[in-house]
Structure formats: structure tokens, C-alpha cells
Design an enzyme around this catalytic site. Structure first.
Site, PDB file in Angstrom:
ATOM      1  N   TYR A  56       0.505 -34.753  22.601  1.00 36.73           N
ATOM      2  CA  TYR A  56       0.015 -33.639  21.770  1.00 36.73           C
ATOM      3  C   TYR A  56      -1.418 -33.259  22.164  1.00 36.73           C
ATOM      4  O   TYR A  56      -1.780 -32.071  22.203  1.00 36.73           O
ATOM      5  CB  TYR A  56       0.063 -34.034  20.286  1.00 36.73           C
ATOM      6  CG  TYR A  56      -0.047 -32.859  19.326  1.00 36.73           C
ATOM      7  CD1 TYR A  56      -1.296 -32.323  18.999  1.00 36.73           C
ATOM      8  CD2 TYR A  56       1.075 -32.287  18.749  1.00 36.73           C
ATOM      9  CE1 TYR A  56      -1.408 -31.253  18.128  1.00 36.73           C
ATOM     10  CE2 TYR A  56       0.973 -31.216  17.865  1.00 36.73           C
ATOM     11  CZ  TYR A  56      -0.277 -30.708  17.566  1.00 36.73           C
ATOM     12  OH  TYR A  56      -0.396 -29.632  16.700  1.00 36.73           O
ATOM     13  N   TYR A  93       3.336 -31.270   9.668  1.00 39.64           N
ATOM     14  CA  TYR A  93       4.657 -30.871  10.163  1.00 39.64           C
ATOM     15  C   TYR A  93       5.685 -31.577   9.274  1.00 39.64           C
ATOM     16  O   TYR A  93       5.683 -32.815   9.192  1.00 39.64           O
ATOM     17  CB  TYR A  93       4.872 -31.348  11.589  1.00 39.64           C
ATOM     18  CG  TYR A  93       4.058 -30.677  12.664  1.00 39.64           C
ATOM     19  CD1 TYR A  93       2.728 -31.018  12.886  1.00 39.64           C
ATOM     20  CD2 TYR A  93       4.641 -29.722  13.497  1.00 39.64           C
ATOM     21  CE1 TYR A  93       1.990 -30.416  13.914  1.00 39.64           C
ATOM     22  CE2 TYR A  93       3.911 -29.122  14.527  1.00 39.64           C
ATOM     23  CZ  TYR A  93       2.593 -29.478  14.712  1.00 39.64           C
ATOM     24  OH  TYR A  93       1.879 -28.891  15.736  1.00 39.64           O
ATOM     25  N   PRO A 140       7.105 -23.289  19.727  1.00 40.27           N
ATOM     26  CA  PRO A 140       5.713 -23.599  19.360  1.00 40.27           C
ATOM     27  C   PRO A 140       5.510 -24.954  18.676  1.00 40.27           C
ATOM     28  O   PRO A 140       4.394 -25.343  18.390  1.00 40.27           O
ATOM     29  CB  PRO A 140       5.352 -22.460  18.408  1.00 40.27           C
ATOM     30  CG  PRO A 140       6.630 -21.920  17.916  1.00 40.27           C
ATOM     31  CD  PRO A 140       7.657 -22.176  18.953  1.00 40.27           C
ATOM     32  N   LYS A 164       2.221 -25.945  22.661  1.00 43.36           N
ATOM     33  CA  LYS A 164       2.044 -26.072  24.106  1.00 43.36           C
ATOM     34  C   LYS A 164       2.025 -24.757  24.866  1.00 43.36           C
ATOM     35  O   LYS A 164       1.775 -24.755  26.080  1.00 43.36           O
ATOM     36  CB  LYS A 164       3.173 -26.944  24.678  1.00 43.36           C
ATOM     37  CG  LYS A 164       3.084 -28.392  24.235  1.00 43.36           C
ATOM     38  CD  LYS A 164       1.761 -29.011  24.630  1.00 43.36           C
ATOM     39  CE  LYS A 164       1.613 -30.420  24.065  1.00 43.36           C
ATOM     40  NZ  LYS A 164       0.203 -30.870  24.132  1.00 43.36           N
ATOM     41  N   HIS A 204      -9.748 -31.786  15.090  1.00 46.93           N
ATOM     42  CA  HIS A 204      -8.803 -32.605  14.314  1.00 46.93           C
ATOM     43  C   HIS A 204      -8.514 -33.903  15.058  1.00 46.93           C
ATOM     44  O   HIS A 204      -8.192 -33.892  16.240  1.00 46.93           O
ATOM     45  CB  HIS A 204      -7.490 -31.842  14.085  1.00 46.93           C
ATOM     46  CG  HIS A 204      -7.597 -30.780  13.042  1.00 46.93           C
ATOM     47  ND1 HIS A 204      -6.504 -30.152  12.503  1.00 46.93           N
ATOM     48  CD2 HIS A 204      -8.675 -30.239  12.422  1.00 46.93           C
ATOM     49  CE1 HIS A 204      -6.906 -29.268  11.601  1.00 46.93           C
ATOM     50  NE2 HIS A 204      -8.217 -29.297  11.537  1.00 46.93           N
TER      51      HIS A 204
HETATM   52  P1  FAS Z   1       0.606 -13.470  27.466  1.00 46.98           P
HETATM   53  O1  FAS Z   1       1.986 -12.968  27.139  1.00 46.98           O
HETATM   54  O2  FAS Z   1      -0.302 -13.868  26.370  1.00 46.98           O
HETATM   55  O3  FAS Z   1      -0.181 -12.329  28.298  1.00 46.98           O
HETATM   56  C1  FAS Z   1       0.492 -11.561  29.281  1.00 46.98           C
HETATM   57  C2  FAS Z   1      -0.278 -10.254  29.442  1.00 46.98           C
HETATM   58  O4  FAS Z   1       0.336  -9.502  30.498  1.00 46.98           O
HETATM   59  C3  FAS Z   1      -0.204  -9.388  28.184  1.00 46.98           C
HETATM   60  O5  FAS Z   1      -1.480  -8.933  27.837  1.00 46.98           O
HETATM   61  C4  FAS Z   1       0.721  -8.232  28.589  1.00 46.98           C
HETATM   62  O6  FAS Z   1       0.379  -7.023  27.942  1.00 46.98           O
HETATM   63  C5  FAS Z   1       0.468  -8.152  30.085  1.00 46.98           C
HETATM   64  N1  FAS Z   1       1.569  -7.562  30.836  1.00 46.98           N
HETATM   65  C6  FAS Z   1       2.894  -7.744  30.656  1.00 46.98           C
HETATM   66  N2  FAS Z   1       3.593  -7.007  31.540  1.00 46.98           N
HETATM   67  C7  FAS Z   1       2.683  -6.328  32.308  1.00 46.98           C
HETATM   68  C8  FAS Z   1       2.784  -5.410  33.379  1.00 46.98           C
HETATM   69  N3  FAS Z   1       3.966  -5.007  33.848  1.00 46.98           N
HETATM   70  N4  FAS Z   1       1.653  -4.924  33.914  1.00 46.98           N
HETATM   71  C9  FAS Z   1       0.428  -5.335  33.439  1.00 46.98           C
HETATM   72  N5  FAS Z   1       0.262  -6.186  32.417  1.00 46.98           N
HETATM   73  C10 FAS Z   1       1.388  -6.689  31.863  1.00 46.98           C
HETATM   74  N6  FAS Z   1       1.810 -20.783  21.664  1.00 46.98           N
HETATM   75  C11 FAS Z   1       1.316 -21.854  21.016  1.00 46.98           C
HETATM   76  O7  FAS Z   1       0.829 -22.772  21.675  1.00 46.98           O
HETATM   77  N7  FAS Z   1       1.335 -21.904  19.649  1.00 46.98           N
HETATM   78  C12 FAS Z   1       1.844 -20.880  18.887  1.00 46.98           C
HETATM   79  O8  FAS Z   1       1.858 -20.951  17.666  1.00 46.98           O
HETATM   80  C13 FAS Z   1       2.360 -19.754  19.534  1.00 46.98           C
HETATM   81  N8  FAS Z   1       2.853 -18.702  18.811  1.00 46.98           N
HETATM   82  C14 FAS Z   1       3.359 -17.623  19.478  1.00 46.98           C
HETATM   83  C15 FAS Z   1       3.870 -16.510  18.771  1.00 46.98           C
HETATM   84  C16 FAS Z   1       4.406 -15.422  19.453  1.00 46.98           C
HETATM   85  C17 FAS Z   1       4.941 -14.237  18.676  1.00 46.98           C
HETATM   86  C18 FAS Z   1       4.455 -15.415  20.865  1.00 46.98           C
HETATM   87  C19 FAS Z   1       5.068 -14.261  21.631  1.00 46.98           C
HETATM   88  C20 FAS Z   1       3.947 -16.493  21.577  1.00 46.98           C
HETATM   89  C21 FAS Z   1       3.382 -17.596  20.886  1.00 46.98           C
HETATM   90  N9  FAS Z   1       2.842 -18.682  21.580  1.00 46.98           N
HETATM   91  C22 FAS Z   1       2.332 -19.754  20.944  1.00 46.98           C
HETATM   92  C23 FAS Z   1       2.813 -18.680  23.018  1.00 46.98           C
HETATM   93  C24 FAS Z   1       1.634 -17.842  23.479  1.00 46.98           C
HETATM   94  O9  FAS Z   1       0.476 -18.304  22.863  1.00 46.98           O
HETATM   95  C25 FAS Z   1       1.596 -17.896  24.985  1.00 46.98           C
HETATM   96  O10 FAS Z   1       1.825 -19.211  25.463  1.00 46.98           O
HETATM   97  C26 FAS Z   1       0.312 -17.384  25.589  1.00 46.98           C
HETATM   98  O11 FAS Z   1       0.067 -16.097  25.089  1.00 46.98           O
HETATM   99  C27 FAS Z   1       0.479 -17.399  27.111  1.00 46.98           C
HETATM  100  O12 FAS Z   1      -0.529 -16.661  27.680  1.00 46.98           O
HETATM  101  P2  FAS Z   1      -0.240 -15.754  28.975  1.00 46.98           P
HETATM  102  O13 FAS Z   1       0.492 -16.560  29.960  1.00 46.98           O
HETATM  103  O14 FAS Z   1      -1.539 -15.145  29.324  1.00 46.98           O
HETATM  104  O15 FAS Z   1       0.803 -14.650  28.505  1.00 46.98           O
HETATM  105  C1  PHB Z   2      -0.782 -22.528  14.700  1.00 48.74           C
HETATM  106  O1  PHB Z   2      -1.811 -22.869  14.092  1.00 48.74           O
HETATM  107  O2  PHB Z   2      -0.448 -21.322  14.856  1.00 48.74           O
HETATM  108  C2  PHB Z   2       0.111 -23.592  15.287  1.00 48.74           C
HETATM  109  C3  PHB Z   2      -0.313 -24.905  15.274  1.00 48.74           C
HETATM  110  C4  PHB Z   2       0.514 -25.891  15.821  1.00 48.74           C
HETATM  111  C5  PHB Z   2       1.741 -25.537  16.334  1.00 48.74           C
HETATM  112  C6  PHB Z   2       2.162 -24.202  16.354  1.00 48.74           C
HETATM  113  C7  PHB Z   2       1.340 -23.222  15.813  1.00 48.74           C
HETATM  114  O3  PHB Z   2       2.562 -26.496  16.852  1.00 48.74           O
END
Ligand code: FAS
Ligand code: PHB
Length: 395
Positions: free
Chosen positions: A389, A202, A293, A297, A75
Site C-alpha cells: 500500500y 475500508y 481504486p 494505485k 497517514h
Molecule cells: P489521465 O487520464 O489522468 O490523463 C490523460 C490526459 O490525456 C487527459 O488530460 C486527457 O484529456 C488527455 N488526452 C486523452 N486523449 C487525448 C488525445 N487524443 N490527445 C491529447 N490529449 C489527450 N486512482 C486512484 O489512485 N485513486 C482513485 O480514487 C481514483 N479514482 C478515479 C476516478 C475516476 C472517475 C477515474 C477515471 C480514475 C480514477 N483513478 C483513481 C485513476 C486516475 O487517478 C488515473 O490513474 C490517473 O489520472 C492517471 O493519470 P494519467 O496517466 O496522466 O491519465
Molecule cells: C480517495 O481518497 O479518493 C481514495 C483513497 C483510497 C483509495 C481510493 C480512493 O483506495
């Protein structure tokens, strides 16, 4: 008891943990990844959707970008919208960079496949994961397939997310957490319908924020702002589509509907720890910080952290620990720039929560409208959004 030794013990097999492992493998540093959920559970989480140019560059440098080049959607900008007026922020014209829409699940699958091919030690379904001795000789104890394990390591890295265990091993007197809770949440859906736009939209509307994203040419990803205490059971498919139609409406444009295959509510919160390092324990990704979100980031910050940390651990392994000693300061300095951008985009596009008095709600909405209209007419304001961004430099 199985006793083993490695250079880096990584706790958490999300994107941060597996990408760190891939970087260490690329640099010849030994590691093991310890994950407490199943491989299927980790892969099944539906989360981020957009990769910054900076993140694409990191994956490309490791030979991990084949999937995103084959299936990702490049994009050149985003649309911002207020009360039916939609304008384009042209990243390519403004800063010469792009973003790639490529779901976190795909990134996760690519990383898992890479470690399968490398024959990496990634232990899923580990129980009672207990990292200890950050100031002595780090050790991680856990139970795997019914067998107690003890892994001694030069360093332990917590990539275990916001509720992870590693951070809890930092002395409470050492770690402070800066937080902001937002009086809004996002209700997100996946729908089996081709996107009604070629780039993300957005939108600020008096009823609340809405966004049109996507996952592929046949799957749309959409969000609406709801109050933080809303229950997903109170949002029927019809009510969701009605809110999206209202908030995204603009003359001459129609939002295509389709079967909703997934819906969930995510609360919005910013949180940053005061240090990502204690002794020989380190934190990266959500384990150290989370963002709303709105600026896309979360995943990208995790990638930036491990790009810095992986290089620093490799240099330390080669005898130079300067980059490792400065990792926490450098990663947090970049993260606070990301936090302020995520806060700016969230404040720009969301209406105040229903608990805010009417006159204050009206003022804060009109102020956002003024800010958006200013952005719509200012190349300079748009250039700043484009620069942030598409991703700040990782160094
Ligand atoms: P993660 O949380 O992905 O991974 C951590 C890992 O550690 C998991 O697999 C967990 O099971 C494991 N773990 C935890 N405790 C442990 C323990 N005691 N022992 C062993 N393993 C353990 N970001 C965006 O940029 N855009 C979005 O739209 C967006 N939507 C999101 C929606 C939701 C519901 C959530 C919760 C987050 C969202 N995020 C979004 C943020 C998300 O993408 C995170 O930034 C990303 O997963 C970060 O990756 P990690 O740091 O690897 O953490
Ligand atoms: C998504 O595609 O899930 C998405 C894209 C942009 C955002 C947040 C989520 O800022």
C-alpha cells in the site's frame, strides 16, 4: 502549417504527462505537451486521493512537494473493518513508511504551476491530435487555435489515458490487452464535513463495501459499492448517508454527515497492455494500464511509470539507451505486482454482484470474511499489505 521539432512529444497533460515533462526539464531534455481538453477541464477532474511514499519521494526529488508537505495529510496506516469490527494496519510499525492524502487535483495544480514557472510548452485545447511514424521519424499533427501544427520528435510518449490515441497507433498484431471487469462500481461523494476518522477506513459489509477517505480537515471523501449498471439519479443524499452509516457502523463511533458537493459512479476494471513501447512511441500511466481504486494505485502507477521513463529518456539523450530498451519490461513487471495487489484488495473488501446465485454469494462473502479475520490476526499479512500500500520500490 507550424512545423517544429523537439526531443520528446508528450500527448496528454494529466499527472503522467506533466510529471514526465517536469522530469525531462530537470534533466535538460526538450519536450512539448499536447492536450486535447482545456486546462480548466483537466484541473477540474476529481480522482485519486492518496500518494504512496514512493510517489512522495519522486515529487520531493524534483522539488515539487511543497504543496503536499503544506496541505497533505500524512497517514501512518489504514483501518480495515468487517461487520462492525475495525482493526488498524500500522504502516509505520510494520514497514516504517507512510502515505499522504493529497488529492489528484492538487497534484495537477502543482504540476501546472511548475510548468508555468518553467515556461514549458503545454498546448491545451489541441484538436485532431494524430501521432504517426512510430518506426520512422515520429511526428504529431494537430490543430491548435485554428492553426495546423506538425511536431517532429525523437520520441512520442502517450500519457493520454485509457482512451488515448497513442495506443491506437501500435500495430494490433503487436499489442494484446489483459482485462478483468469487476461486478461492482464505486459511488463516490465529496462532502463539506470534517472527516469522522483520522485515517482511511475500508469496510466489508453484507450490503457491500464502503470507505471513508478525506481531502482536508474540512472535506470528507466517501465511497459505497454499487452494481455496475446503477444510475447516480437513483441515489439520493439520504440513501447514500444511510448506506454509509450501515456499512461503516462500529460500536461507539458515529459518522458525521454534511452537504454533499459532488457525487459520481466509477466502474471498476483492470486492463494492462502487453507492451508500453513500439518503435519510438512509448506509453505511460493510464494509457498502458488501469486498476480498480481499492488499492489507491492508479495515480501512483502513473507516477512510477514516468519516473522510470523520464530517467530512461534522459539517459538515451546522453547516449545510453539501455534503460529505454528495458523500460516496457521493467514498468510492466512492477505494474503486474500492483495489479495483483489491487485485485487482492478489491476481492477482499467487496461482496459479489447481485447477479451471482445466492449460495455462491454466501460462500464468497464468508470466504472474504475469513480472509479479513485472518489479516486482522496476522502481523505477517498486515506487513504485506503495508509494504504494497505504501508503494513498491521504483527502479
Ligand atoms: P489521465 O487520464 O489522468 O490523463 C490523460 C490526459 O490525456 C487527459 O488530460 C486527457 O484529456 C488527455 N488526452 C486523452 N486523449 C487525448 C488525445 N487524443 N490527445 C491529447 N490529449 C489527450 N486512482 C486512484 O489512485 N485513486 C482513485 O480514487 C481514483 N479514482 C478515479 C476516478 C475516476 C472517475 C477515474 C477515471 C480514475 C480514477 N483513478 C483513481 C485513476 C486516475 O487517478 C488515473 O490513474 C490517473 O489520472 C492517471 O493519470 P494519467 O496517466 O496522466 O491519465
Ligand atoms: C480517495 O481518497 O479518493 C481514495 C483513497 C483510497 C483509495 C481510493 C480512493 O483506495
Amino acid at each position: 502549417m507550424q512545423r517544429t521539432r523537439t526531443q520528446v512529444a508528450i500527448i496528454g497533460a494529466g499527472p503522467a504527462g506533466l510529471l514526465l515533462g517536469a522530469i525531462l526539464a530537470d534533466r535538460g531534455v526538450g519536450f512539448v505537451v499536447i492536450e486535447h481538453r482545456s486546462r480548466e477541464h483537466v484541473l477540474g477532474r476529481i480522482r485519486a486521493g492518496v500518494l504512496e511514499q514512493s510517489s512522495v519521494d519522486v515529487l520531493e526529488s524534483l522539488g515539487l512537494a511543497a504543496g503536499l508537505h503544506a496541505e497533505g495529510l500524512v497517514h501512518g496506516g489504514i483501518f480495515l473493518q468487517h461487520e462492525g469490527e475495525r482493526f488498524h494496519v500500522d504502516f509505520e510499525a510494520l514497514v516504517g513508511r507512510t502515505v499522504t492524502v493529497y488529492g489528484q487535483q492538487r497534484v495537477q495544480a502543482d504540476l501546472m504551476a511548475a510548468h508555468d514557472a518553467l515556461g514549458s510548452t503545454v498546448l491545451y485545447d489541441a484538436a485532431d491530435v494524430d501521432p504517426a511514424d512510430p518506426e520512422g521519424e515520429p511526428v504529431v499533427r494537430f490543430v491548435h487555435e485554428g492553426e495546423p501544427h506538425e511536431v517532429r520528435a525523437d520520441f512520442v510518449v502517450g500519457t493520454d489515458g485509457f482512451h488515448g490515441v497513442t495506443k491506437t497507433r501500435f500495430p494490433a498484431t503487436l499489442v494484446r490487452t489483459a482485462e478483468r471487469a469487476y461486478d461492482a462500481a464505486w459511488l463516490g461523494i465529496l462532502a463539506d464535513v470534517p472527516p469522522s476518522t483520522d485515517e482511511l477506513i475500508y469496510a466489508l459489509h453484507p450490503d457491500g463495501f464502503a470507505m471513508h477517505s478525506m481531502r482536508s480537515p474540512s472535506v470528507s471523501r466517501l465511497y459505497v459499492q454499487v452494481d455496475p449498471d446503477e444510475r447516480i439519479e437513483d441515489w439520493s443524499d439520504d440513501r447514500i448517508w444511510e448506506a454509509l452509516d450501515t456499512r461503516l457502523a462500529t460500536p461507539g463511533w458515529t459518522l458525521q454527515h454534511g452537504p454533499i458537493t459532488e457525487k459520481s459512479i466509477t466502474r471498476m476494471r483492470s486492463s494492462v497492455v502487453s507492451t508500453l513501447a513500439h518503435g519510438r512511441f512509448l506509453l505511460a500511466g493510464d494509457a498502458g494500464h488501469i486498476v480498480p481504486p481499492t488499492g489507491a494505485k492508479g495515480l501512483n502507477s502513473a507516477i512510477a511509470d514516468v519516473a522510470m521513463l523520464g530517467a530512461a529518456l534522459a539517459e538515451q539523450s546522453a547516449g545510453d539507451d539501455a534503460a529505454l530498451r528495458s523500460y516496457s519490461d521493467r514498468a510492466l513487471e512492477r505494474q503486474w505486482k500492483v495489479q495483483q495487489f489491487s485485485e487482492y484488495m478489491t476481492d477482499l473488501l467487496h461482496v459479489p454482484g447481485s447477479a451471482v446465485p445466492d449460495d455462491e454469494r454466501e460462500f464468497r462473502y464468508r470466504s472474504r470474511l475469513g480472509r479479513l479475520r485472518y489479516v486482522g490476526g496476522s502481523r505477517y499479512a498486515q506487513q504485506s499489505i503495508a509494504e504494497q500500500y505504501t508503494g513498491l520500490v521504483i527502479r
